[in-house]
Motif scaffolding. Structure first.
Motif, mmCIF file in Angstrom:
data_model
loop_
_atom_site.group_PDB
_atom_site.id
_atom_site.type_symbol
_atom_site.label_atom_id
_atom_site.label_comp_id
_atom_site.label_asym_id
_atom_site.label_seq_id
_atom_site.Cartn_x
_atom_site.Cartn_y
_atom_site.Cartn_z
ATOM 1 N N ARG A 110 0.835 -1.207 0.000
ATOM 2 C CA ARG A 110 0.000 0.000 0.000
ATOM 3 C C ARG A 110 0.869 1.256 0.000
ATOM 4 O O ARG A 110 0.593 2.215 -0.720
ATOM 5 C CB ARG A 110 -0.923 0.007 1.216
ATOM 6 C CG ARG A 110 -2.176 -0.820 0.990
ATOM 7 C CD ARG A 110 -3.161 -0.662 2.134
ATOM 8 N NE ARG A 110 -3.554 0.725 2.350
ATOM 9 C CZ ARG A 110 -4.284 1.426 1.523
ATOM 10 N NH1 ARG A 110 -4.687 0.884 0.403
ATOM 11 N NH2 ARG A 110 -4.613 2.660 1.796
ATOM 12 N N HIS B 275 -16.447 1.878 6.017
ATOM 13 C CA HIS B 275 -15.866 2.157 4.687
ATOM 14 C C HIS B 275 -14.355 2.244 4.751
ATOM 15 O O HIS B 275 -13.743 3.045 4.046
ATOM 16 C CB HIS B 275 -16.465 3.444 4.079
ATOM 17 C CG HIS B 275 -17.961 3.419 4.080
ATOM 18 N ND1 HIS B 275 -18.679 2.563 3.285
ATOM 19 C CD2 HIS B 275 -18.869 4.105 4.805
ATOM 20 C CE1 HIS B 275 -19.958 2.728 3.515
ATOM 21 N NE2 HIS B 275 -20.117 3.654 4.439
ATOM 22 N N TYR B 276 -13.752 1.440 5.612
ATOM 23 C CA TYR B 276 -12.295 1.368 5.679
ATOM 24 C C TYR B 276 -11.853 0.239 4.762
ATOM 25 O O TYR B 276 -12.349 -0.884 4.874
ATOM 26 C CB TYR B 276 -11.811 1.026 7.103
ATOM 27 C CG TYR B 276 -11.962 2.147 8.113
ATOM 28 C CD1 TYR B 276 -12.507 3.380 7.750
ATOM 29 C CD2 TYR B 276 -11.540 1.967 9.421
ATOM 30 C CE1 TYR B 276 -12.638 4.397 8.693
ATOM 31 C CE2 TYR B 276 -11.662 2.974 10.366
ATOM 32 C CZ TYR B 276 -12.225 4.185 9.993
ATOM 33 O OH TYR B 276 -12.353 5.180 10.923
ATOM 34 N N HIS B 277 -10.919 0.543 3.869
ATOM 35 C CA HIS B 277 -10.393 -0.533 3.023
ATOM 36 C C HIS B 277 -9.005 -0.927 3.472
ATOM 37 O O HIS B 277 -8.163 -1.290 2.692
ATOM 38 C CB HIS B 277 -10.412 -0.104 1.557
ATOM 39 C CG HIS B 277 -11.799 0.210 1.087
ATOM 40 N ND1 HIS B 277 -12.779 -0.746 1.052
ATOM 41 C CD2 HIS B 277 -12.380 1.357 0.691
ATOM 42 C CE1 HIS B 277 -13.908 -0.192 0.631
ATOM 43 N NE2 HIS B 277 -13.700 1.089 0.411
ATOM 44 N N PHE B 278 -8.773 -0.784 4.761
ATOM 45 C CA PHE B 278 -7.509 -1.209 5.340
ATOM 46 C C PHE B 278 -7.836 -1.811 6.701
ATOM 47 O O PHE B 278 -8.957 -1.687 7.186
ATOM 48 C CB PHE B 278 -6.563 -0.013 5.487
ATOM 49 C CG PHE B 278 -7.164 1.118 6.289
ATOM 50 C CD1 PHE B 278 -7.926 2.087 5.664
ATOM 51 C CD2 PHE B 278 -6.976 1.187 7.656
ATOM 52 C CE1 PHE B 278 -8.491 3.124 6.402
ATOM 53 C CE2 PHE B 278 -7.537 2.213 8.390
ATOM 54 C CZ PHE B 278 -8.298 3.180 7.766
ATOM 55 N N GLU C 107 2.293 1.736 -3.348
ATOM 56 C CA GLU C 107 1.238 2.198 -4.257
ATOM 57 C C GLU C 107 1.027 3.712 -4.080
ATOM 58 O O GLU C 107 0.960 4.462 -5.053
ATOM 59 C CB GLU C 107 -0.052 1.440 -3.938
ATOM 60 C CG GLU C 107 -1.201 1.773 -4.875
ATOM 61 C CD GLU C 107 -2.547 1.431 -4.261
ATOM 62 O OE1 GLU C 107 -2.577 0.805 -3.186
ATOM 63 O OE2 GLU C 107 -3.555 1.816 -4.859
ATOM 64 N N ALA D 163 -4.615 -3.318 -4.427
ATOM 65 C CA ALA D 163 -4.723 -1.868 -4.437
ATOM 66 C C ALA D 163 -6.190 -1.448 -4.470
ATOM 67 O O ALA D 163 -7.048 -2.193 -4.946
ATOM 68 C CB ALA D 163 -3.989 -1.293 -5.640
ATOM 69 N N ILE D 164 -6.426 -0.259 -3.940
ATOM 70 C CA ILE D 164 -7.805 0.224 -3.839
ATOM 71 C C ILE D 164 -8.452 0.270 -5.218
ATOM 72 O O ILE D 164 -9.589 -0.152 -5.400
ATOM 73 C CB ILE D 164 -7.822 1.633 -3.210
ATOM 74 C CG1 ILE D 164 -7.175 1.564 -1.832
ATOM 75 C CG2 ILE D 164 -9.245 2.140 -3.087
ATOM 76 C CD1 ILE D 164 -6.888 2.926 -1.247
ATOM 77 N N ASP D 165 -7.685 0.737 -6.189
ATOM 78 C CA ASP D 165 -8.227 0.853 -7.539
ATOM 79 C C ASP D 165 -8.617 -0.503 -8.103
ATOM 80 O O ASP D 165 -9.590 -0.631 -8.823
ATOM 81 C CB ASP D 165 -7.203 1.512 -8.467
ATOM 82 C CG ASP D 165 -6.887 2.924 -8.009
ATOM 83 O OD1 ASP D 165 -7.714 3.483 -7.270
ATOM 84 O OD2 ASP D 165 -5.832 3.444 -8.383
ATOM 85 N N ARG E 125 -2.456 8.133 -7.408
ATOM 86 C CA ARG E 125 -3.751 8.020 -6.778
ATOM 87 C C ARG E 125 -4.544 9.321 -6.835
ATOM 88 O O ARG E 125 -5.504 9.507 -6.121
ATOM 89 C CB ARG E 125 -3.587 7.561 -5.327
ATOM 90 C CG ARG E 125 -3.027 6.159 -5.263
ATOM 91 C CD ARG E 125 -3.848 5.184 -4.449
ATOM 92 N NE ARG E 125 -5.009 5.759 -3.849
ATOM 93 C CZ ARG E 125 -6.235 5.455 -4.216
ATOM 94 N NH1 ARG E 125 -6.465 4.637 -5.186
ATOM 95 N NH2 ARG E 125 -7.245 6.011 -3.598
ATOM 96 N N ASP F 256 -10.476 8.500 1.537
ATOM 97 C CA ASP F 256 -10.128 7.204 2.129
ATOM 98 C C ASP F 256 -8.722 7.227 2.730
ATOM 99 O O ASP F 256 -8.498 6.702 3.822
ATOM 100 C CB ASP F 256 -10.199 6.094 1.074
ATOM 101 C CG ASP F 256 -11.646 5.713 0.763
ATOM 102 O OD1 ASP F 256 -12.544 6.257 1.436
ATOM 103 O OD2 ASP F 256 -11.852 4.888 -0.138
ATOM 104 N N VAL G 114 -8.552 9.402 5.871
ATOM 105 C CA VAL G 114 -9.134 8.652 6.989
ATOM 106 C C VAL G 114 -8.082 7.701 7.549
ATOM 107 O O VAL G 114 -7.905 7.583 8.769
ATOM 108 C CB VAL G 114 -10.391 7.869 6.533
ATOM 109 C CG1 VAL G 114 -10.807 6.863 7.587
ATOM 110 C CG2 VAL G 114 -11.532 8.821 6.225
ATOM 111 N N GLU G 115 -7.347 7.064 6.652
ATOM 112 C CA GLU G 115 -6.325 6.114 7.092
ATOM 113 C C GLU G 115 -5.238 6.817 7.906
ATOM 114 O O GLU G 115 -4.740 6.283 8.895
ATOM 115 C CB GLU G 115 -5.719 5.436 5.855
ATOM 116 C CG GLU G 115 -5.215 4.043 6.158
ATOM 117 C CD GLU G 115 -4.843 3.284 4.900
ATOM 118 O OE1 GLU G 115 -5.383 3.609 3.826
ATOM 119 O OE2 GLU G 115 -4.011 2.373 5.013
#
Lengths: 454, 225
Positions: free
Chosen positions: A291, B181-184, A294, B84-86, A300, A346, A349-350
């Motif tokens: 991540r 809605h956390y993707h981690f 990335e 990856a998020i994408d 991004r 997103d 937030v992280e």
């Protein structure tokens, strides 16, 4: 039109150009010399013809025939012929048999072909004629055979001289071609060595240099940067190897011991559970690294949109309230004023999750964690403060590096990549972050930018 | 009998998935490459598809996209080593219904399959009911047997999520994705803390527990028998 391959090589092209330029230059110089030379010769002849006719016309008329005749006695024969004619064209004295019919008797020099009395052939002559007193006609002619011969030998000499000049030009061209070809092939060889992995190679740069040297200097700077990155990457690779191998080694040892010593299924189960936990930890590190990579690649921006940072702060703060309460930590969240920023929601937030997570993790029971979003001018400033042990000043810089884990956190769970990810995301957004002392504790300050107004 | 098509080229992963799902009572058939996967996907009826993202022959996303174009709506779960998020967004946009990143726990996989098989009906009812639980979506108020529940916003959402999936295992990753809605994965046991609070509010002293913890996997809300 396609040039043959050899002519498309820069060195050869330059060489050919040089040779061509030199040759043309030499030809031009010779042409000018030839032109001026012949002009000067004719000019001299014309001057002498005019001089003679002037001189003779001023002589007493009675003396003129005698003077002309006595002139004729001079041997060797002079190149100038003179005749005096009566009004009716009858020759009184001299060596021109008759008045040339085409001659204008205006005292100026003309070009005529006269028949020579000696060999009976026509010769080109510079001729001037003039009417004197009593209608007598004076004609002066000067043969230019010698001048033409001189002109011809001058041309021959110039053409002969042209051969070594052209040969020299070609030699010069070849020299230029070879030199620049050698320089280019030296550059090419260097480039090939770099491609082969010798990143410490540098292109030769001369002082003072031309455009190629300037370009070489720039490429050398790129190489320096590349070398730094490769070294850094190698360091990261070693870190990764370390952080993945360590838990895997533990897992392996655990499984090995379990297999050797477990007497029954009941004893194997905890071994397996711990092994799975160890593998999960390894995978967590791998995922976090990917991540970060990335995000650092910076592709991004697609996720960038305006959003209210204050709302995100409040929401994330509330998410962590139960955790803080369980640890008897007082959690303050202050983000009243809306603060629209442009970013990847997103990812931001992280960042918040990581910062608050760290703050709560390192703050002892009974401590405080304060999260505040304030406006300095019209720029939102995010502040996450805790009352934990803080980060020593010497370590603040290193804290954002991958796998940095201070002694205080080495014992705790986590990939040690939280702050690296924070740094990567904030760098992508162009939001600087600073760690400060909270005496005691740590303050993380993130300076954001307002969404640019369109 | 639930028929599942597994399109996966890795032999070891396929073997484990087939064995695990077989144990759970699914009938699983496997295709080892993209081309045959697409062919089987369109020629037979399936209740579910598990499609690996990177396949020899034809890419997993292309398979799903093609099937969707042919109006075949079989729920599809995309498996991928690309995290990856994408990539996730691309997977869902191609017509996938869920996206699971390798490596995954088998329990996570079967929990998600369950969810896909029993899609929560988007009932337009204003009040959800599970056993003694009642949740008024308009008044934002919950009760357990007439005992009002003091639910915070997030707890309310969690309970709604669980009630819509009654009897199904809900994993931590599902909750992080759908509620937060956390993707981690945060370092802390965020989900457990919030679920712990909700459980204490829903399951009072002396009451039969409705929410239970499924060790190592997630949570389940069940009406008492």
């Amino acid at each position: 039109m396609r040039l043959p391959e050899i002519l498309r090589r820069t060195g050869v092209r330059w060489g050919t150009l040089v040779a061509l330029a030199f040759t043309l230059g030499t030809i031009a110089v010779f042409a000018i010399a030839y032109g001026f030379g012949t002009y000067a010769l004719f000019d001299t002849i014309d001057m002498s013809v005019l001089e003679q006719i002037e001189l003779l016309s001023e002589r007493p008329p009675g003396l003129l025939p005698f003077m002309i005749t006595s002139r004729m006695q001079h041997k060797p024969r002079v190149l100038t012929m003179v005749s005096l004619f009566a009004r009716d064209g009858h020759r009184i004295a001299g060596d021109i048999p008759s008045v040339p019919p085409k001659l204008k008797l205006d005292g100026r020099v003309h070009m005529l072909h006269l028949i020579d009395s000696e060999d009976g052939r026509r010769h080109p002559e510079r001729v001037a004629g003039r009417i004197l007193a009593q209608g007598r006609i004076l004609v002066v002619a000067r043969t230019i055979d010698d001048v033409l011969a001189l002109r011809a030998s001058l041309l021959r000499a110039l053409l002969l001289a042209l051969i070594p000049a052209i040969l020299l030009s070609i030699a010069g061209g070849i020299l230029v071609a070879v030199r620049s070809g050698r320089r280019l092939s030296r550059l090419r060889l260097t480039a090939e060595r770099i491609i082969a992995g010798h990143l410490d190679e540098r292109f030769p740069v001369r002082q003072p240099g031309d455009e190629i040297d300037q370009l070489s200097a720039i490429v050398n700077r790129i190489l320096v940067r590349l070398e730094e990155l490769v070294v850094a990457l190698k360091g990261v690779g070693e870190d990764i190897a370390h952080d993945l191998r360590t838990p895997l080694t533990a897992v392996r040892a655990r499984l090995e011991r379990g297999r050797e010593h477990a007497g029954n299924l009941e004893q194997v189960l905890p071994v397996i559970d711990r092994a799975i936990a160890g593998i999960d930890q390894t995978l967590l590190v791998a995922t976090a690294l990917l991540r970060i990579a990335e995000i650092e690649q910076g592709h991004r921006y697609a996720g960038f949109a305006p959003f209210d940072l204050a709302e995100v702060v409040r929401e994330t703060g509330e998410t962590y309230r139960p955790l803080a309460e369980d640890k008897a930590i007082a959690l303050m969240v202050a983000a009243e004023e809306a603060a629209s920023i442009l970013g990847d929601r997103d990812l931001i937030v992280e960042v918040l999750v990581n910062l608050i997570d760290n703050a709560i993790k390192f703050t002892p029971a009974g401590g405080r964690v304060e999260i505040a979003l304030t406006m300095t001018g019209d720029r939102p400033l995010l502040r996450v403060a805790d009352s934990g042990p803080g980060v020593p000043e010497a370590e603040r810089e290193a804290a954002f590096r991958r796998f940095y884990r201070s002694d205080r956190s080495r014992a705790s769970k986590g990939a040690g990549l939280g702050l690296s990810l924070v740094a990567a995301v904030l760098k992508l957004h162009g939001f600087p972050i600073r760690l400060m002392s909270n005496e005691p504790g740590c303050i993380a300050l993130v300076q954001c930018w307002r969404e640019p107004e369109l | 009998m639930t028929k599942v098509l597994l399109i996966e080229d890795d032999f070891d992963i396929a073997t484990e998935v087939v064995a695990e799902l077989g144990r759970k009572g699914y009938v699983v058939q496997q295709a080892g490459d993209g081309t045959s996967g697409l062919e089987r996907g369109r020629s037979e009826h399936w209740d579910l598809m598990i499609v690996d993202r990177m396949l020899p022959g034809l890419d997993g996303l292309a398979i799903v996209r093609q099937l969707r174009q042919e109006k075949i709506r079989t729920p599809a779960l995309i498996l991928s080593a690309l995290g990856a998020i994408d990539d996730r967004i691309l997977g869902l946009r191609a017509g996938g219904d869920d996206y699971l990143i390798k490596p995954f726990a088998l329990a996570e996989l079967s929990a998600r399959l369950e969810v896909l098989l029993r899609r929560p009906v988007d009932s337009h009812e204003a009040i959800l009911r599970v056993g003694p639980l009642e949740l008024d979506l308009i008044e934002r108020q919950g009760w357990r047997s007439r005992r009002p529940l003091e639910l915070l916003m997030r707890e309310f959402k969690l309970l709604e999520y669980l009630m819509r999936r009654e009897g199904q295992i809900v994993t931590r990753a599902m909750l992080l994705e759908d509620i937060w809605h956390y993707h981690f994965v945060p370092n802390t046991n965020l989900v457990d803390v919030h679920m712990g609070r909700l459980r204490r509010k829903v399951d009072g002293d002396g009451e039969a527990p409705l929410i239970s913890n499924v060790r190592g996997v997630g949570f389940i809300l069940r009406a008492p028998a």
